[in-house]
Design a protein around this motif. Structure first.
Motif, PDB file in Angstrom:
ATOM      1  N   TYR A  64       7.572  -5.285   5.779  1.00 36.63           N
ATOM      2  CA  TYR A  64       7.414  -6.462   4.932  1.00 36.63           C
ATOM      3  C   TYR A  64       6.123  -6.370   4.123  1.00 36.63           C
ATOM      4  O   TYR A  64       6.104  -6.567   2.902  1.00 36.63           O
ATOM      5  N   TYR A  65       5.011  -6.050   4.786  1.00 37.63           N
ATOM      6  CA  TYR A  65       3.727  -5.978   4.097  1.00 37.63           C
ATOM      7  C   TYR A  65       3.735  -4.850   3.065  1.00 37.63           C
ATOM      8  O   TYR A  65       3.161  -4.993   1.977  1.00 37.63           O
ATOM      9  N   ALA A  66       4.420  -3.745   3.374  1.00 38.15           N
ATOM     10  CA  ALA A  66       4.513  -2.627   2.421  1.00 38.15           C
ATOM     11  C   ALA A  66       5.207  -3.084   1.136  1.00 38.15           C
ATOM     12  O   ALA A  66       4.829  -2.678   0.032  1.00 38.15           O
ATOM     13  N   ARG A  67       6.211  -3.958   1.285  1.00 42.91           N
ATOM     14  CA  ARG A  67       6.913  -4.468   0.097  1.00 42.91           C
ATOM     15  C   ARG A  67       5.972  -5.283  -0.789  1.00 42.91           C
ATOM     16  O   ARG A  67       5.998  -5.209  -2.003  1.00 42.91           O
ATOM     17  N   ILE A  68       5.139  -6.111  -0.156  1.00 42.57           N
ATOM     18  CA  ILE A  68       4.204  -6.940  -0.936  1.00 42.57           C
ATOM     19  C   ILE A  68       3.099  -6.076  -1.553  1.00 42.57           C
ATOM     20  O   ILE A  68       2.706  -6.264  -2.698  1.00 42.57           O
ATOM     21  N   LYS A  69       2.632  -5.128  -0.754  1.00 44.48           N
ATOM     22  CA  LYS A  69       1.570  -4.227  -1.199  1.00 44.48           C
ATOM     23  C   LYS A  69       1.975  -3.473  -2.466  1.00 44.48           C
ATOM     24  O   LYS A  69       1.124  -3.110  -3.279  1.00 44.48           O
TER      25      LYS A  69
ATOM     26  N   ALA B 296      -4.953  -5.385  -7.694  1.00 47.32           N
ATOM     27  CA  ALA B 296      -6.342  -5.818  -7.924  1.00 47.32           C
ATOM     28  C   ALA B 296      -7.032  -6.177  -6.612  1.00 47.32           C
ATOM     29  O   ALA B 296      -8.217  -5.888  -6.418  1.00 47.32           O
ATOM     30  N   LEU B 297      -6.290  -6.787  -5.688  1.00 43.09           N
ATOM     31  CA  LEU B 297      -6.884  -7.133  -4.393  1.00 43.09           C
ATOM     32  C   LEU B 297      -7.273  -5.868  -3.622  1.00 43.09           C
ATOM     33  O   LEU B 297      -8.333  -5.795  -3.015  1.00 43.09           O
ATOM     34  N   LEU B 298      -6.386  -4.896  -3.669  1.00 41.11           N
ATOM     35  CA  LEU B 298      -6.628  -3.673  -2.892  1.00 41.11           C
ATOM     36  C   LEU B 298      -7.778  -2.847  -3.454  1.00 41.11           C
ATOM     37  O   LEU B 298      -8.433  -2.105  -2.728  1.00 41.11           O
ATOM     38  N   ASN B 299      -8.029  -3.000  -4.732  1.00 38.19           N
ATOM     39  CA  ASN B 299      -9.105  -2.225  -5.356  1.00 38.19           C
ATOM     40  C   ASN B 299     -10.479  -2.870  -5.204  1.00 38.19           C
ATOM     41  O   ASN B 299     -11.489  -2.291  -5.568  1.00 38.19           O
ATOM     42  N   ASP B 300     -10.498  -4.069  -4.710  1.00 39.98           N
ATOM     43  CA  ASP B 300     -11.729  -4.833  -4.591  1.00 39.98           C
ATOM     44  C   ASP B 300     -12.414  -4.516  -3.255  1.00 39.98           C
ATOM     45  O   ASP B 300     -11.898  -4.851  -2.189  1.00 39.98           O
TER      46      ASP B 300
ATOM     47  N   TYR C  83      -5.752   1.444   3.911  1.00 41.84           N
ATOM     48  CA  TYR C  83      -5.777   0.092   3.328  1.00 41.84           C
ATOM     49  C   TYR C  83      -5.132   0.013   1.946  1.00 41.84           C
ATOM     50  O   TYR C  83      -4.356  -0.887   1.651  1.00 41.84           O
ATOM     51  N   THR C  84      -5.474   0.952   1.062  1.00 43.89           N
ATOM     52  CA  THR C  84      -4.908   0.927  -0.287  1.00 43.89           C
ATOM     53  C   THR C  84      -3.616   1.738  -0.388  1.00 43.89           C
ATOM     54  O   THR C  84      -2.941   1.677  -1.412  1.00 43.89           O
ATOM     55  N   ASP C  85      -3.326   2.476   0.672  1.00 46.80           N
ATOM     56  CA  ASP C  85      -2.176   3.378   0.656  1.00 46.80           C
ATOM     57  C   ASP C  85      -0.881   2.561   0.684  1.00 46.80           C
ATOM     58  O   ASP C  85      -0.661   1.762   1.587  1.00 46.80           O
ATOM     59  N   LEU C  86      -0.013   2.786  -0.289  1.00 41.73           N
ATOM     60  CA  LEU C  86       1.242   2.029  -0.310  1.00 41.73           C
ATOM     61  C   LEU C  86       2.212   2.508   0.766  1.00 41.73           C
ATOM     62  O   LEU C  86       3.060   1.773   1.244  1.00 41.73           O
ATOM     63  N   ASP C  87       2.035   3.753   1.175  1.00 41.71           N
ATOM     64  CA  ASP C  87       2.891   4.327   2.203  1.00 41.71           C
ATOM     65  C   ASP C  87       2.028   4.557   3.442  1.00 41.71           C
ATOM     66  O   ASP C  87       1.660   5.673   3.754  1.00 41.71           O
TER      67      ASP C  87
END
Lengths: 222, 222
Positions: free
Chosen positions: A190-195, A202-206, A217-221
């Motif tokens: 579920y979280y991977a889908r939102i990510k 922008a959130l992940l890059n902050d 943390y920033t990895d989509l997979d």
């Protein structure tokens, strides 16, 4: 320009950033350290908390829950609370679940103890609270798994503020490496889908100064 | 008949009772002790908290904030959140002030420690928390005084959910005799105005078994 006073580690500031992005509303970010209790900031929000939204015409909207509802009132064309009364009630029930219950039982005990105390210089982390936070998170990840087995998104067929509220809490904990993803594959999917939503980028890059997030943390997979 | 699952000492259940009464909506009360964690009740609200509203057609609305917004969505003819977008934002800011900040800084520390722990049999009152609650309430009563010097009601010219949120928190603390009214004449005058509303009467008449309130509690001229 519309401005959002925020702090990168505040789940509620992240919630409003993501809501603004999902509603395709432009905004500038202003970094605020709430623990500094700046007088100019207290004039915007006497509660002294981020996020605070200041519209281009100077209108000030304080409090994360009030901003959530304001955005839906003022910019209804991309609804995030649902289209009918009962869907809206279910979205709001789940928003409150994460805003209130998850915050109290998990985020305050982990982000609050480990990060906010460190940044604000107020007190030392309380080991018993941290243990409780780690124990409590399993129940909430199970609940996310239970919901997503039955629904496309947390509150039903449509992506909503319930997903935004859940994912932004999780993202702050994930920055600390505190989400036991391997024990909860459904919540992880579920979280991977939102990510993978472009608005989440922008959130992940902050990043927090002097405190990089774990590799996944920033990895989509992840 | 519309039914509200409540407990007399829950400020949030009181909030919804008062909102229903102000909106002139009939309802029956069902007493629920949330700490019993009854299975049938958890099926209505997995969070296990009062209030829960069950409509005549069986629709279940759980979570006090979700019920507040639901009532405004479903029964808009007597609005309690305000009529324009910015008024609604201000009402909601103040509702959050009392729902979140006042609850955390005062009610949880006094009602939570003294009453909920007693009724639920979970732990003993924590003296340091109670001292903190007594200390914190002054700041909030000052804020009420500051607002009512400038406005007819907390959020502006009209009686609103902000007043309902504030007054129902205060009423639970007043049941314990824990509101230092004499130090805060403006807040006292304000609370007296709310107390004299016919809709408030039912709350004042609702007593906890074996624990009568102080004499001034129901007195309109206290």
């Amino acid at each position: 320009m519309r401005t959002l006073f925020h702090h990168p580690i505040s789940p509620f500031a992240r919630k409003i950033r993501l809501a603004l992005a999902e509603k395709r509303l432009d905004f500038a970010l202003a970094l605020e350290k709430p623990w500094d209790r700046r007088e100019e900031f207290l004039a915007l929000n006497p509660a002294g908390e981020v996020p605070v939204l200041v519209e281009e015409d100077g209108a000030i909207i304080a409090d994360q829950a009030a901003i959530t509802e304001y955005l839906e009132d003022a910019y209804p064309s991309i609804p995030l609370l649902g289209r009918d009364v009962l869907t809206r009630a279910e979205v709001r029930r789940l928003v409150a679940w994460f805003d209130v219950k998850f915050t109290r039982e998990v985020t305050d005990l982990l982000v609050g103890e480990k990060l906010i105390k460190r940044f604000s210089g107020q007190g030392t982390p309380h080991a018993q609270s941290i243990r409780a936070g780690h124990a409590n998170i399993h129940y909430h990840l199970d609940y996310i798994g239970w919901l997503t087995e039955r629904r496309t998104w947390l509150a039903g067929d449509a992506f909503s503020m319930a997903d935004i509220a859940a994912a932004t809490q999780l993202s702050c904990l994930d920055y600390l490496g505190d989400v036991p993803w391997d024990d909860h594959p459904d919540a992880k999917d579920y979280y991977a889908r939102i990510k993978s939503r472009p608005t989440f980028r922008a959130l992940l890059n902050d990043h927090l100064p002097g405190m990089p997030p774990p590799k996944h943390y920033t990895d989509l997979d992840f």
